[in-house]
Scaffold this motif. Structure first.
Motif, PDB file in Angstrom:
ATOM      1  N   PRO A 244      -1.584   4.543 -10.643  1.00  0.00           N
ATOM      2  CA  PRO A 244      -2.903   3.512 -11.143  1.00  0.00           C
ATOM      3  C   PRO A 244      -2.292   2.775 -12.434  1.00  0.00           C
ATOM      4  O   PRO A 244      -1.395   2.983 -12.852  1.00  0.00           O
ATOM      5  N   CYS A 245      -3.164   1.684 -12.357  1.00  0.00           N
ATOM      6  CA  CYS A 245      -3.109   0.571 -13.382  1.00  0.00           C
ATOM      7  C   CYS A 245      -4.362   0.475 -14.043  1.00  0.00           C
ATOM      8  O   CYS A 245      -5.290   1.195 -13.776  1.00  0.00           O
ATOM      9  N   GLN A 246      -4.539  -0.400 -14.940  1.00  0.00           N
ATOM     10  CA  GLN A 246      -5.884  -0.453 -15.767  1.00  0.00           C
ATOM     11  C   GLN A 246      -6.824  -0.873 -15.013  1.00  0.00           C
ATOM     12  O   GLN A 246      -8.031  -0.660 -15.005  1.00  0.00           O
ATOM     13  N   ASP A 247      -6.420  -1.817 -13.569  1.00  0.00           N
ATOM     14  CA  ASP A 247      -7.810  -2.447 -13.015  1.00  0.00           C
ATOM     15  C   ASP A 247      -7.310  -2.183 -11.443  1.00  0.00           C
ATOM     16  O   ASP A 247      -7.858  -2.862 -10.480  1.00  0.00           O
ATOM     17  N   GLY A 248      -6.565  -1.128 -11.068  1.00  0.00           N
ATOM     18  CA  GLY A 248      -6.578  -0.796  -9.791  1.00  0.00           C
ATOM     19  C   GLY A 248      -5.343   0.148  -9.371  1.00  0.00           C
ATOM     20  O   GLY A 248      -4.908   0.695 -10.410  1.00  0.00           O
ATOM     21  N   TRP A 249      -4.775  -0.024  -8.269  1.00  0.00           N
ATOM     22  CA  TRP A 249      -3.666   0.746  -7.747  1.00  0.00           C
ATOM     23  C   TRP A 249      -2.629  -0.193  -7.229  1.00  0.00           C
ATOM     24  O   TRP A 249      -2.822  -1.176  -6.796  1.00  0.00           O
ATOM     25  N   VAL A 301      -0.852   1.674 -18.324  1.00  0.00           N
ATOM     26  CA  VAL A 301      -1.121   0.933 -19.579  1.00  0.00           C
ATOM     27  C   VAL A 301      -1.015  -0.637 -19.107  1.00  0.00           C
ATOM     28  O   VAL A 301      -1.159  -1.520 -20.062  1.00  0.00           O
ATOM     29  N   HIS A 302      -0.713  -0.933 -17.972  1.00  0.00           N
ATOM     30  CA  HIS A 302      -0.532  -2.358 -17.302  1.00  0.00           C
ATOM     31  C   HIS A 302      -1.746  -2.884 -16.366  1.00  0.00           C
ATOM     32  O   HIS A 302      -2.230  -1.777 -15.734  1.00  0.00           O
ATOM     33  N   THR A 303      -1.804  -4.069 -16.079  1.00  0.00           N
ATOM     34  CA  THR A 303      -2.871  -4.530 -15.085  1.00  0.00           C
ATOM     35  C   THR A 303      -1.905  -4.468 -13.664  1.00  0.00           C
ATOM     36  O   THR A 303      -0.703  -4.438 -13.637  1.00  0.00           O
ATOM     37  N   VAL A 304      -2.567  -4.628 -12.619  1.00  0.00           N
ATOM     38  CA  VAL A 304      -1.883  -4.570 -11.429  1.00  0.00           C
ATOM     39  C   VAL A 304      -0.791  -5.894 -11.260  1.00  0.00           C
ATOM     40  O   VAL A 304       0.260  -5.792 -11.022  1.00  0.00           O
ATOM     41  N   GLN A 305      -1.376  -7.084 -12.168  1.00  0.00           N
ATOM     42  CA  GLN A 305      -0.652  -8.245 -11.750  1.00  0.00           C
ATOM     43  C   GLN A 305       0.693  -8.120 -12.724  1.00  0.00           C
ATOM     44  O   GLN A 305       1.739  -8.558 -12.450  1.00  0.00           O
ATOM     45  N   GLN A 306       0.260  -7.563 -14.140  1.00  0.00           N
ATOM     46  CA  GLN A 306       1.528  -7.423 -14.794  1.00  0.00           C
ATOM     47  C   GLN A 306       2.635  -6.356 -14.141  1.00  0.00           C
ATOM     48  O   GLN A 306       3.708  -6.742 -14.331  1.00  0.00           O
ATOM     49  N   LEU A 311       7.956  -5.752 -11.946  1.00  0.00           N
ATOM     50  CA  LEU A 311       8.703  -5.336 -10.909  1.00  0.00           C
ATOM     51  C   LEU A 311       9.353  -6.479 -10.019  1.00  0.00           C
ATOM     52  O   LEU A 311      10.313  -6.312  -9.428  1.00  0.00           O
ATOM     53  N   ALA A 312       8.692  -7.425  -9.594  1.00  0.00           N
ATOM     54  CA  ALA A 312       9.263  -8.752  -9.003  1.00  0.00           C
ATOM     55  C   ALA A 312      10.449  -9.270  -9.730  1.00  0.00           C
ATOM     56  O   ALA A 312      11.555  -9.656  -9.209  1.00  0.00           O
TER      57      ALA A 312
END
Length: 401
Positions: A244-249, A301-306, A311-312
Motif C-alpha cells: 500500500p501507498c498513500q494513493d494506491g498500490w 508513507v510514500h506516494t506511488v510515484q515516489q 526503486l527505479a
C-alpha cells in the motif's frame, strides 16, 4: 489504420472462421492481423453475440471493433442444407477452418473432419471446445470460466479463505485461442515445409489453462502439496507482493538475491539486506511476513510515484497497478504503437490495442475495421463462383443476408 501496412507474414492464407464470442474468433483475429484473409461466417439472424456484449456504441459493441477487425462477414445460415453446401464450397478452397462449437456440431452438418478432408486434404482444422473432442466430459457445455475452474486457476485466485475470484478478463478463452493459433501455425509449417497432410487441432479450454499452471502438479506429485490462494503474493518466492501507498498500490518484485539487497538499502533496512539467513530465497521465504511488513511500512508513507522513482533509481523492479485510464495516457504504450486509432464502419474513431507480437519485417496491421453483419456476403460468394442470380435466390430463401 496504424501498425504498419507491410505485407503480412500470413498474406495469401485463407481462413474460414465459424466460431463465435471469444476463443475461436480471437484466433481468427490474430491470424488476420498478420495478413490472413479471414472470412467470418455468422448466423443471419443477429450474427455473433459479441456484437452486443458489454458497452455498445452506435448499436455495436466496441469490443467487436477489436475482435473482428481484418475480417470479412458472411451472413450464412449453417442450419440450412444450402448454407452447409456453401460452407463446404468455401472450405474446399481454404487453408484453415476455425470452429468452437460443441463437439458433434460439425458432424451433424455433414462436415466432420473426415468429410472435410475428403474435399480439401490440406485443410488445417482448429476445434476449440470446453473439454475437447474426446473423453467422458466432451458433451458437457463449457465456457472459459469453467475451463479456468477445472484448469486449476480459479482455486489460486483471491485471498486465502475467501471465495475464488475471476481474473477480470476471459482468460480461459484467450489462452485456448493462443494455443489454437500456435497449433495452426505448426500444422501449416508441417504441411507447407514437410509436405504433410492437413490435420485437426483439438484444444480444450481447461487444458489451455492447465498448461500454464507452472509447478502445480509436480509439487503435488512429489510432496503432496496443494497450492492455495495467496492474494497478491507469489508463494515460495520472496519478496514479491503488492504494497500500500498513500494513493494506491505498487507491486514490488525484490526476489532476486542482489535485487533484495538493493531493495532493503532503498527502504532503509540494510539490517535485513545484510542478514546472513536472507541471502537466498529459502531464508527469505521463512521470514516473508517480516520482510513484507518492513516493505509496507516504507511504501505506506510514500506516494506511488515516489516509490516508483526511488526503486527505479535502485534498479528494483516495481510497477504501478494500471487502470484503463493509466494505459491510455502512458507514453510507453504510445511509443510502441500499442494504442491505435481505428475508424469504425459507423464513422466514429475509437482507440484500440495495437498488434502483438511485433515482427520486424512483416509486422501486423489493421487493414480493415470490423464489419457489419453480412457486409461481405455478396463479394465472398461471387469469389466462390456464384452468380448474381444465385446470390439473389439464396437471399430470398433466407440462407444469406
Amino acid at each position: 489504420m496504424g501498425g504498419g501496412l507491410a505485407a503480412g507474414a500470413l498474406q495469401g492464407l485463407r481462413v474460414i472462421e465459424m466460431g463465435q464470442l471469444i476463443a475461436g474468433p480471437f484466433c481468427g483475429k490474430t491470424l488476420g492481423e498478420f495478413g490472413a484473409d479471414v472470412i467470418k461466417i455468422e448466423a443471419p439472424d443477429g450474427g455473433d453475440p459479441l456484437r452486443s456484449w458489454r458497452l455498445v456504441k452506435e448499436g455495436t459493441s466496441v469490443w467487436w471493433q477489436v475482435q473482428s477487425r481484418n475480417k470479412r462477414s458472411l451472413a450464412l445460415d449453417l442450419r440450412q442444407p444450402q448454407g452447409q453446401e456453401i460452407a463446404r464450397l468455401l472450405i474446399a478452397e481454404a487453408d484453415v477452418l476455425i470452429e468452437n462449437f460443441r463437439p458433434g456440431t460439425l458432424e451433424s452438418w455433414g462436415m466432420s473432419p473426415d468429410e472435410i478432408h475428403a474435399l480439401n486434404p490440406g485443410l488445417v482444422i482448429l476445434r476449440i471446445s470446453g473439454y475437447g473432442q474426446t473423453g467422458p466430459y466432451r458433451d458437457l457445455p463449457g465456457f472459459g470460466a469453467i475451463g479456468e475452474a477445472m484448469g486449476g486457476l480459479r482455486h489460486l485466485t483471491g485471498e486465502p479463505g475467501r471465495a475464488p475470484v475471476r481474473v477480470g478478463v476471459s482468460l480461459g478463452d484467450t489462452l485456448a485461442a493462443l494455443h489454437g493459433t500456435i497449433g495452426v501455425l505448426m500444422a501449416l509449417y508441417h504441411r507447407n515445409v514437410h509436405g504433410g497432410p492437413g490435420q485437426v487441432i483439438d484444444v480444450a479450454l481447461h487444458e489451455a489453462v492447465f498448461n500454464v499452471m507452472e509447478s502445480l502438479i509436480p509439487e503435488y506429485s512429489a510432496f503432496g502439496a496443494v497450492r492455495e490462494a495467496a492474494g497478491s503474493a507469489l508463494p515460495g518466492i520472496a519478496p514479491s507482493n503488492a504494497y500500500p501507498c498513500q494513493d494506491g498500490w505498487v507491486l514490488v518484485a525484490g526476489n532476486g538475491d542482489s535485487i533484495f539487497k538493493r531493495l532493503m538499502g532503498a527502504i532503509g533496512r540494510q539490517d535485513l539486506g545484510d542478514a546472513p539467513d536472507l541471502v537466498g530465497n529459502a531464508g527469505r521465504v521463512a521470514r516473508v511476513d517480516e520482510i513484507d511488513t518492513a516493505i509496507a511500512a516504507w511504501t505506506v508513507v510514500h506516494t506511488v510515484q515516489q516509490v516508483m522513482d526511488i526503486l527505479a533509481a535502485a534498479r528494483v523492479p516495481a510497477g504501478k497497478v494500471y487502470t484503463a485510464k493509466d494505459i491510455a495516457e502512458d507514453p510507453h504504450y504510445r511509443a510502441r504503437d500499442m494504442m491505435l486509432p481505428q475508424v469504425t464502419r459507423d464513422g466514429y474513431t475509437v482507440e484500440v490495442p495495437g498488434i502483438v507480437p511485433k515482427l520486424s519485417a512483416t509486422p501486423g496491421s489493421i487493414r480493415s475495421s470490423a464489419p457489419h453483419l453480412g457486409d461481405d456476403t455478396d463479394t465472398v460468394l461471387a469469389e466462390a463462383g456464384l452468380t448474381t442470380e444465385q446470390i439473389g435466390l439464396l437471399r430470398t430463401k433466407g440462407v444469406i443476408r
